[in-house]
Design a protein around this motif. Structure first.
Motif, PDB file in Angstrom:
ATOM      1  N   ASP A 188     -61.419  20.228  33.263  1.00 36.70           N
ATOM      2  CA  ASP A 188     -62.102  20.494  34.517  1.00 36.70           C
ATOM      3  C   ASP A 188     -62.922  21.771  34.386  1.00 36.70           C
ATOM      4  O   ASP A 188     -62.471  22.844  34.712  1.00 36.70           O
ATOM      5  CB  ASP A 188     -61.064  20.636  35.627  1.00 36.70           C
ATOM      6  N   ASP A 189     -64.141  21.632  33.874  1.00 34.12           N
ATOM      7  CA  ASP A 189     -64.929  22.839  33.683  1.00 34.12           C
ATOM      8  C   ASP A 189     -66.056  22.971  34.712  1.00 34.12           C
ATOM      9  O   ASP A 189     -66.949  23.769  34.565  1.00 34.12           O
ATOM     10  CB  ASP A 189     -65.470  22.915  32.247  1.00 34.12           C
ATOM     11  N   TRP A 190     -66.004  22.155  35.739  1.00 35.20           N
ATOM     12  CA  TRP A 190     -66.937  22.302  36.853  1.00 35.20           C
ATOM     13  C   TRP A 190     -66.202  22.922  38.024  1.00 35.20           C
ATOM     14  O   TRP A 190     -65.064  22.580  38.298  1.00 35.20           O
ATOM     15  CB  TRP A 190     -67.435  20.934  37.319  1.00 35.20           C
ATOM     16  N   LYS A 191     -66.885  23.798  38.693  1.00 37.30           N
ATOM     17  CA  LYS A 191     -66.281  24.354  39.894  1.00 37.30           C
ATOM     18  C   LYS A 191     -67.368  24.382  40.963  1.00 37.30           C
ATOM     19  O   LYS A 191     -68.467  24.870  40.722  1.00 37.30           O
ATOM     20  CB  LYS A 191     -65.784  25.776  39.597  1.00 37.30           C
ATOM     21  N   VAL A 192     -67.050  23.818  42.094  1.00 34.71           N
ATOM     22  CA  VAL A 192     -68.045  23.736  43.157  1.00 34.71           C
ATOM     23  C   VAL A 192     -67.483  24.395  44.409  1.00 34.71           C
ATOM     24  O   VAL A 192     -66.346  24.147  44.792  1.00 34.71           O
ATOM     25  CB  VAL A 192     -68.408  22.260  43.454  1.00 34.71           C
ATOM     26  N   VAL A 237     -72.317  26.257  42.279  1.00 31.84           N
ATOM     27  CA  VAL A 237     -71.797  25.400  41.216  1.00 31.84           C
ATOM     28  C   VAL A 237     -71.617  26.238  39.970  1.00 31.84           C
ATOM     29  O   VAL A 237     -72.512  26.970  39.570  1.00 31.84           O
ATOM     30  CB  VAL A 237     -72.787  24.251  40.901  1.00 31.84           C
ATOM     31  N   GLN A 238     -70.440  26.146  39.389  1.00 27.83           N
ATOM     32  CA  GLN A 238     -70.187  26.832  38.127  1.00 27.83           C
ATOM     33  C   GLN A 238     -69.843  25.798  37.077  1.00 27.83           C
ATOM     34  O   GLN A 238     -69.057  24.899  37.329  1.00 27.83           O
ATOM     35  CB  GLN A 238     -69.001  27.781  38.266  1.00 27.83           C
ATOM     36  N   LYS A 239     -70.442  25.965  35.930  1.00 30.61           N
ATOM     37  CA  LYS A 239     -70.128  25.048  34.844  1.00 30.61           C
ATOM     38  C   LYS A 239     -69.808  25.894  33.625  1.00 30.61           C
ATOM     39  O   LYS A 239     -70.602  26.732  33.206  1.00 30.61           O
ATOM     40  CB  LYS A 239     -71.348  24.166  34.580  1.00 30.61           C
ATOM     41  N   PHE A 247     -69.077  26.260  29.674  1.00 29.13           N
ATOM     42  CA  PHE A 247     -69.302  25.617  28.388  1.00 29.13           C
ATOM     43  C   PHE A 247     -68.358  26.292  27.398  1.00 29.13           C
ATOM     44  O   PHE A 247     -68.668  27.363  26.886  1.00 29.13           O
ATOM     45  CB  PHE A 247     -70.759  25.774  27.942  1.00 29.13           C
ATOM     46  N   ASP A 260     -73.832  29.679  36.396  1.00 23.60           N
ATOM     47  CA  ASP A 260     -73.506  29.787  37.806  1.00 23.60           C
ATOM     48  C   ASP A 260     -74.791  29.587  38.586  1.00 23.60           C
ATOM     49  O   ASP A 260     -75.762  30.313  38.391  1.00 23.60           O
ATOM     50  CB  ASP A 260     -72.923  31.187  38.054  1.00 23.60           C
TER      51      ASP A 260
END
Lengths: 432, 304
Positions: free
Chosen positions: A35-39, A61-63, A65, A72
């Motif tokens: 889970d590397d997406w954060k919204v 939105v944070q992704k 890598f 961000d």
């Protein structure tokens, strides 16, 4: 002396360990997508009593890598309506003002603080930031941000480096930013200290229009801001950390508020005319900030103090604290208290006296006058299943402008020239 | 920057890190750590509760220093049979397999010999004492089935060579069973297991290996996405006599520490007990440690 089947020992051990542990030797290969997406999404409401109302939608939105890179992106859309203080003083008579566009007028009842009710705008802000961990001790970030509203456009670049020392217990960060703003006010930029043209003073619309146009300059103005910040963070103990920042900000360009005016009054305190304000075109700000944050048994607390000073002589002190308490692992409550006090800029004038020479700069904007503000806030956060979080924030905010020693003449003594402004902030956020 | 939090009541500490949460507690005479790839603090606390409870349970049951615990009763049975539960029987079964696979060199009944070699000074035990102790060491005299264990009076069992690795695996599997999508690295004093893969998109867990020549600084960095790792070594415990360095690994067949053993051996394997046993067996191989490990087709690192 060596066993012939030595090479099979690891396999035999693996099998033996299985019956010991009651599991297959290969641990369950559950390769679920990380889970590397954060919204984060939020809706915020800001409402001043009888004045500005704003509704803001925030999307973030944070992704990630890997562990090294983080993107961000943030989008904020807000819509402002309502009225804001124009800078003119209250009078015993009804006052009539020309709208900033020159089209039409608005009136302020006797005893009331003049509010410009044409305040209406939609603003879109967007930013993107890239943070990169270069090594265990070096981090860097770069970002761009832009903002657009009807009469304003802003574009900024920022970047920073961070170096940690002492097993991550000490972090030094240096960052810089450059922002370019372009301002194109409704109805054009007012000529500094020009007198507001009022329709009632002219026989024909044409004459009025000519007079109004005399107070205006065409074209946009711009403003450039350079910011620099040096920050040190120190872990003090298992539970406490301390942060100190020094910030330097240099602004040059158009900082006048094109919608703000000053009342020019006579000895009886009666307004003779309204003059468009004028502010210096450069400003050098310093800010000093200290914060300490601690983990308690069932909560987190922080205290901070900020001092700012600039060459407009606008100095401020901010004291702030947050205390978060976890009622359970999934539910917390947070109290927020903030006290802010500022000293007026050296060109702040609540009004100007007719017959006296005009100063080089002047503004009656109460936001740069003497003022104390208080914030009292409550927030509740609830962790939902799957790592989602819902939070609610409600804050009360009060501004108490004060007279920094100006003699109030005549009827001005009868009116509240420094009215309090009370506001409510409400926010609902959802993270997933 | 990290904000650190501590829970006083349950005996562990939790620290927020940029990759998740780091939990810390002490058990089995070792610093124990959980590296949890989750942002959820509540969940991290739940994981820590599971881990501390299980580690404490195993320590309570199998430590030879706790008077009156199940192991103490077995060791004080004076030659009579003791009743055992499934878990103890499984551990004995595993110990027996290790004893056989190591050709008698791994022996959980080697306690009397271990006691002679105290490694707190540079005194080497007397030959007569060693011989007396050796007579009390022989796992093949330990008779057990699923329900009971029995061995001659004077002998004793010590699960010290297995229990910590077993604890690591137990904790790791309990967590993986309950939270199958969250990667956790369980580290009890250098014995490590990570049953749930950190996932291809994420950086693997990084584990520093101590250089025996320079303690307290990681000499090598191993990356681990999934699996286990254990270290055996005499980095801190040894006796030096006439230039001869006696490590703390004792060969029960001779009664003396293994000579020319590597200073430390670190092995990667599917689980911690396998890794730990391979590392111990490699130490017991002495000079042949690297050859032995190469034959096992496992990843390893030896310091000499």
């Amino acid at each position: 002396m060596q066993l012939k089947n030595r090479s099979n020992i690891s396999k035999a051990l693996a099998i033996a360990s299985c019956s010991l542990l009651g599991h297959s030797a290969q641990a369950s290969a559950n390769t679920e997508k990380p889970d590397d997406w954060k919204v984060d999404a939020a809706i915020m409401y800001y409402g001043e009593e009888d004045r500005v109302q704003a509704v803001e939608a925030i999307g973030n939105v944070q992704k990630a890598f890997g562990d090294e890179s983080l993107l961000d992106m943030k989008l904020v859309v807000d819509s402002l309506t309502g009225a804001s203080a124009s800078g003119a003083v209250a009078q015993s008579e009804t006052q009539t003002f020309t709208r900033p566009s020159g089209n039409g007028q608005y009136e302020t009842a006797s005893g009331e603080t003049p509010l410009d009710d044409t305040f209406q705008d939609t603003r879109v802000q967007a930013s993107a930031n890239w943070a990169e961990t270069l090594s265990p001790v070096w981090k860097t970030n770069v970002g761009v941000n832009g903002s657009k509203e009807f009469d304003y456009f802003s574009l900024g670049l920022n970047g920073g480096v961070e170096r940690s020392f002492n097993k991550d217990n000490t972090t030094l960060a240096l960052s810089g930013a450059y922002t370019f703003d372009s301002i194109d006010p409704v109805g054009g930029r007012p000529v500094a200290f020009s007198s507001m043209a009022l329709r009632a003073d002219y026989d024909t619309e044409e004459e009025y229009r000519t007079a109004f146009d005399m107070t205006r300059m065409a074209g946009s103005e711009d403003k450039k801001t350079m910011d620099m910040m040096l920050s040190v963070t120190q872990v003090l103990s298992r539970r406490w950390l301390f942060q100190a920042n020094y910030g330097l900000s240099s602004v040059s360009g158009y900082m006048t508020d094109p919608y703000k005016i000053l009342s020019q009054v006579n000895d009886t305190g009666t307004t003779q005319s309204y003059l468009y304000e004028n502010r210096p075109d450069s400003r050098l700000k310093h800010s000093f900030y200290m914060m300490t944050k601690g983990a308690l048994d069932a909560g987190v607390i922080d205290f901070s103090y900020r001092y700012t000073t600039d060459d407009w002589d606008l100095n401020s002190h901010t004291l702030e604290t947050h205390y978060r308490y976890y009622f359970s692992g999934r539910f917390y409550g947070q109290v927020h208290l903030r006290y802010y006090q500022q000293q007026a800029a050296n060109f702040y004038r609540p009004f100007l006296m007719a017959g006296e020479p005009l100063p080089e700069y002047a503004s009656a904007d109460y936001r740069i006058g003497d003022m104390t503000t208080y914030t009292l806030g409550l927030k509740f956060g609830q962790r939902l299943s799957g790592g989602h979080e819902m939070s609610y924030r409600l804050e009360y905010y009060q501004q108490n402008p004060e007279n920094s020693g100006f003699d109030l003449v005549g009827q001005l003594q009868d009116h509240d020239l420094f009215p309090e402004v009370k506001a409510i902030i409400a926010q609902v956020s959802y993270s997933f | 920057m990290s904000i650190q939090e501590k829970t006083a009541s349950s005996g562990f500490e939790l620290t927020r890190r940029d990759w998740g949460y780091l939990g810390h507690f002490r058990a089995m005479a070792s610093p124990c750590e959980l590296l949890m790839a989750t942002e959820d603090e509540h969940l991290a606390r739940e994981m820590m509760n599971v881990a501390t409870c299980e580690a404490m349970r195993i320590e309570q049951k199998f430590s030879r220093f706790i008077e009156g615990n199940p192991l103490w009763k077995i060791n004080h049975a004076a030659g009579t049979p003791s009743l055992i539960d499934n878990e103890t029987a499984s551990l004995l079964q595993f110990a027996r397999q290790c004893h056989q696979l190591s050709d008698g060199r791994f022996d959980i009944s080697a306690g009397p010999l271990m006691k002679l070699w105290r490694f707190d000074g540079s005194k080497i035990p007397d030959l007569a004492d060693i011989e007396r102790a050796r007579a009390l060491v022989n796992f093949s005299k330990v008779i057990f089935d699923e329900h009971q264990v029995q061995f001659p009076d004077g002998m004793s069992l010590d699960f010290g060579g297995i229990a910590k690795e077993y604890g690591v695996d137990r904790v790791a599997y309990l967590l993986a069973e309950k939270w199958s999508a969250i990667s956790v690295l369980v580290n009890f004093g250098g014995d490590i297991a990570c049953p749930v893969s950190k996932g291809a998109g994420n950086a693997p867990w990084q584990v520093g290996i101590e250089n025996p020549q320079r303690l307290d600084s990681a000499a090598a960095l191993l990356e681990i996405r999934q699996g286990a790792l254990a270290t055996s070594g005499d980095t801190r415990r040894f006796i030096e006599k006439n230039g001869q360095r006696f490590g703390h690994i004792i060969d029960p067949r001779t009664g003396y520490p293994v000579v020319k053993a590597p200073r430390s051996v670190t092995v990667l394997a599917p689980n911690s007990v396998t890794a730990g046993m391979l590392a111990t067996m490699a130490m017991l191989e002495g000079e042949q440690a690297e050859i032995f490990l190469s034959e096992q087709e496992v990843e390893f690192k030896c310091f000499r």
